[in-house]
Design a protein around this motif. Structure first.
Motif, PDB file in Angstrom:
ATOM      1  N   PRO A  76      42.457  41.418  44.146  1.00  0.00           N
ATOM      2  CA  PRO A  76      42.713  39.999  44.427  1.00  0.00           C
ATOM      3  C   PRO A  76      43.918  39.855  45.355  1.00  0.00           C
ATOM      4  N   GLY A  77      43.741  39.102  46.419  1.00  0.00           N
ATOM      5  CA  GLY A  77      44.762  39.045  47.455  1.00  0.00           C
ATOM      6  C   GLY A  77      45.966  38.195  47.119  1.00  0.00           C
ATOM      7  N   MET A  78      47.138  38.732  47.388  1.00  0.00           N
ATOM      8  CA  MET A  78      48.363  37.949  47.325  1.00  0.00           C
ATOM      9  C   MET A  78      48.349  36.957  48.481  1.00  0.00           C
ATOM     10  N   VAL A 291      31.873  38.986  43.202  1.00  0.00           N
ATOM     11  CA  VAL A 291      31.975  39.535  41.848  1.00  0.00           C
ATOM     12  C   VAL A 291      33.271  39.082  41.186  1.00  0.00           C
ATOM     13  N   GLY A 292      34.364  39.092  41.933  1.00  0.00           N
ATOM     14  CA  GLY A 292      35.636  38.651  41.381  1.00  0.00           C
ATOM     15  C   GLY A 292      35.595  37.211  40.918  1.00  0.00           C
ATOM     16  N   ALA A 293      34.966  36.335  41.698  1.00  0.00           N
ATOM     17  CA  ALA A 293      34.849  34.926  41.316  1.00  0.00           C
ATOM     18  C   ALA A 293      34.016  34.770  40.051  1.00  0.00           C
ATOM     19  N   LEU A 294      32.956  35.576  39.930  1.00  0.00           N
ATOM     20  CA  LEU A 294      32.126  35.529  38.725  1.00  0.00           C
ATOM     21  C   LEU A 294      32.909  35.972  37.495  1.00  0.00           C
ATOM     22  N   THR A 297      38.609  35.605  38.983  1.00  0.00           N
ATOM     23  CA  THR A 297      39.822  35.792  39.761  1.00  0.00           C
ATOM     24  C   THR A 297      39.604  35.254  41.164  1.00  0.00           C
ATOM     25  N   SER A 298      40.696  34.984  41.839  1.00  0.00           N
ATOM     26  CA  SER A 298      40.628  34.464  43.199  1.00  0.00           C
ATOM     27  C   SER A 298      40.138  35.553  44.150  1.00  0.00           C
ATOM     28  N   THR A 299      40.084  35.225  45.418  1.00  0.00           N
ATOM     29  CA  THR A 299      39.484  36.085  46.439  1.00  0.00           C
ATOM     30  C   THR A 299      39.956  37.534  46.375  1.00  0.00           C
TER      31      THR A 299
END
Length: 429
Positions: A76-78, A291-294, A297-299
Protein backbone atom coordinates in the motif's frame (compact mmCIF):
# COMPACT_ATOMS: atom_id res chain seq x y z
CA UNK A 1 14.35 -21.98 -10.45
CA UNK A 2 17.45 -20.59 -12.15
CA UNK A 3 15.99 -21.00 -15.62
CA UNK A 4 12.48 -19.78 -14.71
CA UNK A 5 13.71 -16.52 -13.20
CA UNK A 6 16.63 -16.25 -15.64
CA UNK A 7 18.90 -15.69 -12.65
CA UNK A 8 22.20 -16.50 -14.37
CA UNK A 9 21.18 -14.72 -17.56
CA UNK A 10 20.78 -11.51 -15.58
CA UNK A 11 24.12 -11.97 -13.84
CA UNK A 12 22.77 -12.88 -10.40
CA UNK A 13 22.54 -15.93 -8.11
CA UNK A 14 19.91 -17.44 -5.85
CA UNK A 15 21.83 -16.32 -2.76
CA UNK A 16 22.08 -12.76 -4.08
CA UNK A 17 18.38 -12.68 -4.95
CA UNK A 18 17.38 -13.91 -1.46
CA UNK A 19 19.61 -11.35 0.23
CA UNK A 20 18.23 -8.66 -2.06
CA UNK A 21 14.69 -9.67 -1.12
CA UNK A 22 15.51 -9.45 2.58
CA UNK A 23 17.11 -6.04 2.04
CA UNK A 24 14.08 -4.71 0.17
CA UNK A 25 11.72 -6.02 2.84
CA UNK A 26 13.68 -4.42 5.66
CA UNK A 27 13.60 -1.05 3.91
CA UNK A 28 9.82 -1.06 3.37
CA UNK A 29 8.61 -3.15 6.32
CA UNK A 30 7.66 0.11 8.04
CA UNK A 31 4.49 0.06 5.92
CA UNK A 32 3.26 -2.82 8.10
CA UNK A 33 3.32 -0.44 11.04
CA UNK A 34 2.48 2.82 9.29
CA UNK A 35 -0.42 1.83 7.03
CA UNK A 36 -2.73 0.65 9.85
CA UNK A 37 -1.95 3.86 11.72
CA UNK A 38 -2.72 6.06 8.70
CA UNK A 39 -5.90 4.24 7.63
CA UNK A 40 -7.00 4.05 11.26
CA UNK A 41 -7.50 7.79 10.93
CA UNK A 42 -10.37 7.02 8.55
CA UNK A 43 -12.07 4.85 11.17
CA UNK A 44 -10.81 1.53 9.81
CA UNK A 45 -9.91 -1.33 12.14
CA UNK A 46 -6.11 -1.23 12.50
CA UNK A 47 -5.71 -4.97 13.08
CA UNK A 48 -7.67 -5.83 9.96
CA UNK A 49 -5.74 -3.21 7.96
CA UNK A 50 -2.47 -4.78 9.09
CA UNK A 51 -3.57 -8.17 7.76
CA UNK A 52 -4.86 -6.59 4.55
CA UNK A 53 -1.56 -4.76 4.15
CA UNK A 54 0.49 -7.94 4.46
CA UNK A 55 -1.78 -10.01 2.22
CA UNK A 56 -2.12 -7.38 -0.50
CA UNK A 57 1.63 -6.79 -0.45
CA UNK A 58 2.37 -10.51 -0.64
CA UNK A 59 -0.05 -10.94 -3.54
CA UNK A 60 1.41 -8.01 -5.46
CA UNK A 61 4.99 -9.19 -4.91
CA UNK A 62 4.14 -12.72 -6.03
CA UNK A 63 2.49 -11.55 -9.25
CA UNK A 64 5.34 -9.14 -9.94
CA UNK A 65 7.93 -11.84 -9.29
CA UNK A 66 6.27 -14.84 -10.95
CA UNK A 67 4.54 -13.05 -13.83
CA UNK A 68 6.69 -10.02 -14.65
CA UNK A 69 9.99 -11.42 -13.28
CA UNK A 70 11.16 -8.07 -11.94
CA UNK A 71 12.75 -7.31 -8.54
CA UNK A 72 9.98 -4.87 -7.63
CA UNK A 73 8.15 -5.06 -4.30
CA UNK A 74 4.59 -3.81 -3.89
CA UNK A 75 2.68 -2.58 -0.84
CA UNK A 76 0.00 0.00 0.00
CA UNK A 77 1.47 3.29 -1.12
CA UNK A 78 2.53 6.05 1.22
CA UNK A 79 0.98 9.29 0.04
CA UNK A 80 -1.79 7.28 -1.58
CA UNK A 81 -3.00 6.17 1.86
CA UNK A 82 -2.67 9.74 3.13
CA UNK A 83 -4.73 10.93 0.16
CA UNK A 84 -7.31 8.24 0.97
CA UNK A 85 -7.68 9.50 4.55
CA UNK A 86 -7.12 13.24 4.24
CA UNK A 87 -8.94 13.92 0.98
CA UNK A 88 -11.39 11.13 0.17
CA UNK A 89 -12.55 10.56 3.75
CA UNK A 90 -11.54 13.79 5.46
CA UNK A 91 -12.19 16.60 2.97
CA UNK A 92 -14.89 14.93 0.84
CA UNK A 93 -16.54 13.26 3.82
CA UNK A 94 -16.85 9.83 2.23
CA UNK A 95 -17.26 6.68 4.27
CA UNK A 96 -14.10 4.58 4.09
CA UNK A 97 -16.13 1.81 2.47
CA UNK A 98 -17.03 4.13 -0.40
CA UNK A 99 -13.42 5.32 -0.68
CA UNK A 100 -12.32 1.68 -0.95
CA UNK A 101 -14.89 1.26 -3.71
CA UNK A 102 -13.28 4.18 -5.54
CA UNK A 103 -9.85 2.56 -5.11
CA UNK A 104 -11.20 -0.69 -6.55
CA UNK A 105 -12.71 1.08 -9.55
CA UNK A 106 -9.44 2.90 -10.18
CA UNK A 107 -7.70 -0.50 -10.04
CA UNK A 108 -10.10 -1.94 -12.60
CA UNK A 109 -9.53 1.01 -14.93
CA UNK A 110 -5.79 0.73 -14.37
CA UNK A 111 -5.94 -2.98 -15.19
CA UNK A 112 -7.76 -2.27 -18.44
CA UNK A 113 -5.28 0.44 -19.38
CA UNK A 114 -2.44 -1.95 -18.52
CA UNK A 115 -3.76 -4.83 -20.63
CA UNK A 116 -4.29 -2.43 -23.51
CA UNK A 117 -1.23 -0.54 -24.78
CA UNK A 118 -2.62 2.73 -23.40
CA UNK A 119 -0.83 2.75 -20.04
CA UNK A 120 2.51 1.71 -21.52
CA UNK A 121 2.12 4.43 -24.13
CA UNK A 122 1.47 7.03 -21.45
CA UNK A 123 4.43 5.85 -19.33
CA UNK A 124 6.81 5.96 -22.28
CA UNK A 125 5.53 9.43 -23.19
CA UNK A 126 5.95 11.19 -19.83
CA UNK A 127 8.73 13.80 -20.05
CA UNK A 128 11.68 12.86 -17.87
CA UNK A 129 11.51 16.14 -15.97
CA UNK A 130 7.91 15.44 -14.98
CA UNK A 131 8.74 11.89 -13.90
CA UNK A 132 11.39 13.28 -11.58
CA UNK A 133 9.09 16.05 -10.35
CA UNK A 134 6.32 13.60 -9.50
CA UNK A 135 8.69 11.51 -7.39
CA UNK A 136 10.03 14.61 -5.62
CA UNK A 137 6.57 16.07 -5.10
CA UNK A 138 5.36 12.90 -3.42
CA UNK A 139 8.46 13.13 -1.24
CA UNK A 140 7.58 16.69 -0.17
CA UNK A 141 4.01 15.58 0.49
CA UNK A 142 5.23 12.76 2.72
CA UNK A 143 7.56 15.17 4.49
CA UNK A 144 4.83 17.55 5.57
CA UNK A 145 2.69 14.64 6.76
CA UNK A 146 5.64 13.32 8.77
CA UNK A 147 6.39 16.69 10.33
CA UNK A 148 2.74 16.97 11.38
CA UNK A 149 2.70 13.45 12.85
CA UNK A 150 5.89 14.20 14.78
CA UNK A 151 4.54 17.48 16.14
CA UNK A 152 7.37 19.47 14.58
CA UNK A 153 4.83 21.61 12.72
CA UNK A 154 1.29 22.38 13.86
CA UNK A 155 -1.74 24.29 12.61
CA UNK A 156 -1.71 28.08 12.61
CA UNK A 157 -4.61 30.41 11.80
CA UNK A 158 -2.18 33.15 10.79
CA UNK A 159 0.30 31.20 8.64
CA UNK A 160 -1.48 27.86 8.05
CA UNK A 161 1.41 25.98 9.73
CA UNK A 162 4.00 26.94 12.31
CA UNK A 163 6.67 25.42 14.53
CA UNK A 164 5.42 23.03 17.19
CA UNK A 165 6.64 22.56 20.74
CA UNK A 166 10.12 21.12 20.29
CA UNK A 167 10.40 20.62 24.04
CA UNK A 168 7.94 17.72 24.06
CA UNK A 169 9.57 14.34 24.57
CA UNK A 170 7.64 12.77 21.72
CA UNK A 171 8.91 15.46 19.33
CA UNK A 172 12.48 15.01 20.54
CA UNK A 173 12.27 11.25 20.12
CA UNK A 174 10.97 11.67 16.58
CA UNK A 175 13.82 14.05 15.70
CA UNK A 176 16.44 11.75 17.23
CA UNK A 177 14.92 8.78 15.42
CA UNK A 178 15.18 10.60 12.11
CA UNK A 179 18.82 11.61 12.68
CA UNK A 180 19.73 8.06 13.68
CA UNK A 181 17.94 6.68 10.64
CA UNK A 182 19.92 8.87 8.25
CA UNK A 183 23.21 8.03 9.97
CA UNK A 184 22.58 4.27 9.92
CA UNK A 185 21.44 4.32 6.29
CA UNK A 186 24.59 6.24 5.37
CA UNK A 187 26.67 3.55 7.08
CA UNK A 188 24.85 0.86 5.12
CA UNK A 189 23.17 -0.80 8.11
CA UNK A 190 20.50 -3.22 6.76
CA UNK A 191 17.01 -2.44 7.97
CA UNK A 192 17.99 0.95 9.42
CA UNK A 193 14.50 2.36 8.89
CA UNK A 194 12.78 -0.51 10.69
CA UNK A 195 15.37 -0.58 13.48
CA UNK A 196 14.89 3.11 14.23
CA UNK A 197 11.10 2.81 14.19
CA UNK A 198 11.29 0.00 16.74
CA UNK A 199 13.92 1.81 18.83
CA UNK A 200 11.84 4.98 19.16
CA UNK A 201 8.72 2.92 19.86
CA UNK A 202 10.45 0.91 22.60
CA UNK A 203 11.69 4.10 24.28
CA UNK A 204 8.16 5.45 24.10
CA UNK A 205 6.76 2.27 25.66
CA UNK A 206 9.34 2.11 28.45
CA UNK A 207 8.92 5.79 29.30
CA UNK A 208 5.15 5.59 29.33
CA UNK A 209 4.76 8.04 26.45
CA UNK A 210 2.70 5.46 24.58
CA UNK A 211 0.99 2.17 25.55
CA UNK A 212 3.19 -0.91 25.18
CA UNK A 213 1.95 -4.04 23.34
CA UNK A 214 0.65 -6.85 25.51
CA UNK A 215 2.67 -9.42 23.54
CA UNK A 216 5.18 -9.60 20.71
CA UNK A 217 3.51 -12.19 18.50
CA UNK A 218 0.01 -13.58 18.27
CA UNK A 219 -2.41 -15.06 15.80
CA UNK A 220 -3.21 -12.54 13.06
CA UNK A 221 -6.19 -10.27 13.78
CA UNK A 222 -9.46 -10.89 12.00
CA UNK A 223 -9.70 -9.55 8.48
CA UNK A 224 -13.48 -9.42 8.70
CA UNK A 225 -13.83 -5.71 9.66
CA UNK A 226 -12.39 -4.61 6.30
CA UNK A 227 -12.52 -7.61 3.94
CA UNK A 228 -15.06 -7.13 1.13
CA UNK A 229 -16.50 -4.08 2.93
CA UNK A 230 -15.89 -1.80 -0.05
CA UNK A 231 -18.96 -0.10 -1.49
CA UNK A 232 -18.51 0.00 -5.25
CA UNK A 233 -22.16 0.80 -5.89
CA UNK A 234 -22.06 3.92 -3.73
CA UNK A 235 -18.79 4.99 -5.34
CA UNK A 236 -20.57 4.91 -8.70
CA UNK A 237 -23.91 6.36 -7.58
CA UNK A 238 -22.46 9.29 -5.69
CA UNK A 239 -20.86 10.39 -8.91
CA UNK A 240 -17.32 10.15 -7.65
CA UNK A 241 -15.75 10.50 -11.07
CA UNK A 242 -13.24 13.01 -9.73
CA UNK A 243 -12.05 10.87 -6.82
CA UNK A 244 -11.78 7.70 -8.94
CA UNK A 245 -9.90 9.71 -11.54
CA UNK A 246 -7.61 11.08 -8.83
CA UNK A 247 -6.75 7.61 -7.52
CA UNK A 248 -6.24 6.47 -11.12
CA UNK A 249 -3.92 9.34 -12.05
CA UNK A 250 -1.95 9.21 -8.80
CA UNK A 251 -1.36 5.46 -9.09
CA UNK A 252 -0.59 5.74 -12.79
CA UNK A 253 2.22 8.23 -12.36
CA UNK A 254 3.47 7.10 -8.97
CA UNK A 255 3.86 3.52 -10.19
CA UNK A 256 5.19 4.52 -13.58
CA UNK A 257 7.89 6.69 -12.06
CA UNK A 258 8.91 3.95 -9.63
CA UNK A 259 9.09 1.21 -12.28
CA UNK A 260 11.08 3.31 -14.69
CA UNK A 261 13.51 4.53 -12.00
CA UNK A 262 14.14 1.17 -10.32
CA UNK A 263 14.33 -0.95 -13.46
CA UNK A 264 16.67 1.52 -15.12
CA UNK A 265 18.88 1.34 -12.03
CA UNK A 266 18.80 -2.46 -12.28
CA UNK A 267 20.04 -2.26 -15.85
CA UNK A 268 16.88 -3.90 -17.18
CA UNK A 269 16.02 -1.09 -19.60
CA UNK A 270 17.02 -1.05 -23.25
CA UNK A 271 19.33 1.49 -24.87
CA UNK A 272 16.42 3.94 -25.23
CA UNK A 273 15.48 3.70 -21.56
CA UNK A 274 12.35 1.63 -22.26
CA UNK A 275 11.45 -1.41 -20.13
CA UNK A 276 10.97 -4.73 -21.99
CA UNK A 277 7.90 -6.52 -20.66
CA UNK A 278 6.69 -3.38 -18.87
CA UNK A 279 3.07 -4.34 -19.54
CA UNK A 280 3.35 -7.38 -17.27
CA UNK A 281 4.68 -5.22 -14.44
CA UNK A 282 1.82 -2.77 -14.93
CA UNK A 283 -0.73 -5.61 -14.87
CA UNK A 284 0.80 -6.92 -11.63
CA UNK A 285 0.54 -3.49 -10.05
CA UNK A 286 -3.09 -2.89 -11.02
CA UNK A 287 -4.10 -6.41 -9.96
CA UNK A 288 -2.61 -5.78 -6.52
CA UNK A 289 -4.67 -2.59 -6.19
CA UNK A 290 -7.90 -4.47 -6.88
CA UNK A 291 -7.06 -7.26 -4.44
CA UNK A 292 -5.93 -4.77 -1.81
CA UNK A 293 -9.22 -2.85 -2.05
CA UNK A 294 -11.16 -6.10 -1.67
CA UNK A 295 -9.17 -7.00 1.44
CA UNK A 296 -9.37 -3.52 2.96
CA UNK A 297 -6.45 -1.25 2.15
CA UNK A 298 -5.78 1.76 -0.02
CA UNK A 299 -3.98 1.62 -3.37
CA UNK A 300 -1.24 -1.04 -3.56
CA UNK A 301 1.65 0.13 -5.68
CA UNK A 302 5.26 -0.51 -6.65
CA UNK A 303 7.73 0.73 -4.03
CA UNK A 304 10.73 2.93 -4.69
CA UNK A 305 12.46 1.13 -1.79
CA UNK A 306 12.88 -1.76 -4.23
CA UNK A 307 15.96 0.15 -5.31
CA UNK A 308 17.61 -1.02 -2.08
CA UNK A 309 17.27 -4.64 -3.20
CA UNK A 310 18.53 -3.71 -6.65
CA UNK A 311 21.59 -2.11 -5.07
CA UNK A 312 22.07 -5.37 -3.17
CA UNK A 313 22.17 -7.26 -6.47
CA UNK A 314 18.53 -8.21 -7.08
CA UNK A 315 17.81 -8.57 -10.78
CA UNK A 316 14.92 -11.04 -11.07
CA UNK A 317 11.45 -11.79 -9.80
CA UNK A 318 12.92 -14.12 -7.17
CA UNK A 319 13.71 -11.01 -5.14
CA UNK A 320 10.02 -10.05 -5.14
CA UNK A 321 8.96 -13.60 -4.23
CA UNK A 322 11.22 -13.50 -1.17
CA UNK A 323 9.62 -10.20 -0.12
CA UNK A 324 6.18 -11.83 -0.47
CA UNK A 325 7.17 -14.63 1.88
CA UNK A 326 8.45 -12.17 4.47
CA UNK A 327 5.20 -10.17 4.34
CA UNK A 328 3.26 -13.35 5.11
CA UNK A 329 5.58 -14.16 8.01
CA UNK A 330 5.01 -10.66 9.40
CA UNK A 331 1.32 -11.39 10.00
CA UNK A 332 2.08 -12.68 13.50
CA UNK A 333 3.58 -9.32 14.53
CA UNK A 334 0.20 -7.61 14.86
CA UNK A 335 0.49 -6.76 18.60
CA UNK A 336 3.68 -4.81 18.00
CA UNK A 337 2.50 -3.19 14.80
CA UNK A 338 -0.73 -1.82 16.26
CA UNK A 339 1.14 -0.38 19.27
CA UNK A 340 3.66 1.65 17.24
CA UNK A 341 2.97 5.35 17.99
CA UNK A 342 2.85 8.07 15.34
CA UNK A 343 6.00 9.76 16.64
CA UNK A 344 7.92 6.53 15.95
CA UNK A 345 6.77 6.16 12.35
CA UNK A 346 7.05 9.86 11.48
CA UNK A 347 10.87 9.68 11.07
CA UNK A 348 10.49 6.90 8.50
CA UNK A 349 7.93 8.86 6.52
CA UNK A 350 10.16 11.94 6.57
CA UNK A 351 13.20 9.89 5.56
CA UNK A 352 11.42 8.31 2.61
CA UNK A 353 10.20 11.76 1.60
CA UNK A 354 13.76 13.09 1.62
CA UNK A 355 14.98 10.16 -0.47
CA UNK A 356 12.25 10.71 -3.05
CA UNK A 357 12.94 14.45 -3.20
CA UNK A 358 16.44 13.69 -4.51
CA UNK A 359 14.86 13.03 -7.90
CA UNK A 360 14.92 16.77 -8.56
CA UNK A 361 18.65 16.52 -9.21
CA UNK A 362 17.81 14.93 -12.57
CA UNK A 363 15.75 17.91 -13.75
CA UNK A 364 17.47 19.99 -16.48
CA UNK A 365 17.81 23.23 -14.51
CA UNK A 366 19.22 25.21 -17.42
CA UNK A 367 15.98 24.79 -19.40
CA UNK A 368 13.17 26.94 -17.98
CA UNK A 369 10.52 25.12 -20.03
CA UNK A 370 11.47 21.90 -18.21
CA UNK A 371 12.46 22.99 -14.70
CA UNK A 372 9.63 25.47 -14.03
CA UNK A 373 6.82 22.93 -14.69
CA UNK A 374 8.78 20.42 -12.61
CA UNK A 375 8.86 22.80 -9.66
CA UNK A 376 5.14 23.51 -10.09
CA UNK A 377 4.46 19.78 -9.88
CA UNK A 378 6.69 19.22 -6.85
CA UNK A 379 5.44 22.22 -4.85
CA UNK A 380 1.76 21.91 -5.69
CA UNK A 381 1.51 18.46 -4.08
CA UNK A 382 2.28 19.47 -0.48
CA UNK A 383 0.77 22.95 -0.77
CA UNK A 384 -2.57 21.64 -2.07
CA UNK A 385 -2.30 18.49 0.05
CA UNK A 386 -3.03 16.47 -3.08
CA UNK A 387 -0.74 14.36 -5.24
CA UNK A 388 -3.20 14.31 -8.12
CA UNK A 389 -3.62 18.09 -8.07
CA UNK A 390 0.14 18.53 -8.18
CA UNK A 391 0.43 16.20 -11.16
CA UNK A 392 -2.38 17.98 -12.96
CA UNK A 393 -1.02 21.47 -12.36
CA UNK A 394 2.44 20.35 -13.47
CA UNK A 395 1.23 18.81 -16.72
CA UNK A 396 -0.90 21.82 -17.54
CA UNK A 397 2.04 24.12 -16.81
CA UNK A 398 4.34 21.96 -18.93
CA UNK A 399 2.01 21.99 -21.93
CA UNK A 400 1.22 25.71 -21.78
CA UNK A 401 4.81 26.81 -21.16
CA UNK A 402 6.05 24.75 -24.10
CA UNK A 403 3.25 26.21 -26.26
CA UNK A 404 3.83 29.85 -25.27
CA UNK A 405 7.62 29.44 -25.61
CA UNK A 406 7.29 28.42 -29.22
CA UNK A 407 8.34 24.84 -28.50
CA UNK A 408 5.01 23.10 -29.05
CA UNK A 409 6.77 20.59 -31.29
CA UNK A 410 8.31 19.08 -28.15
CA UNK A 411 4.88 18.12 -26.82
CA UNK A 412 3.58 14.61 -27.48
CA UNK A 413 -0.03 13.51 -27.68
CA UNK A 414 0.00 11.84 -24.25
CA UNK A 415 1.12 15.03 -22.47
CA UNK A 416 -1.52 17.12 -24.23
CA UNK A 417 -4.29 14.61 -23.49
CA UNK A 418 -3.36 14.32 -19.80
CA UNK A 419 -3.14 18.12 -19.48
CA UNK A 420 -6.57 18.55 -21.09
CA UNK A 421 -8.13 15.85 -18.88
CA UNK A 422 -6.77 17.49 -15.76
CA UNK A 423 -7.97 20.88 -16.99
CA UNK A 424 -11.48 19.46 -17.38
CA UNK A 425 -11.25 17.90 -13.93
CA UNK A 426 -10.24 21.22 -12.33
CA UNK A 427 -13.05 23.01 -14.18
CA UNK A 428 -15.81 20.66 -12.98
CA UNK A 429 -14.67 20.18 -9.34
Amino acid sequence: MLSYFRVQERGSSVRTEVLAGCTTFLTLAYIIFVNPLVLGGAGMDTGAVLVATCLASAFGCLVMGLWANYPIALAPGMGLNAYFVAIAVGTMGLAWQVALGAVFLSGVLMFILSVLPVRKWVVDSIPRSQKMAIAAGIGFFLAIIALQNAGVVVDSEATLITLGDLGQWTVLLAVLGFLAMVALEHRGVPGAVLLCILAVAVVGWLSGLSPAPESVVSAPPSLAPTAFQLDVTAAIEVGLVAIVFSFLMVDLFDTSGTLVAVLNEAGLADEDGRIPGLRRALVADSSATMVGALLGTSTTTSYIESAAGVRAGGRTGLTAVVVAGLFLAALVLAPVATAIPAFATAPAILFVGCIMARALRNVPWDDLTECVPAIVTALAMPFTYSIATGIGMGFIAYALIKLFSGRASELNAAVVIVAVLFGIRFAIT
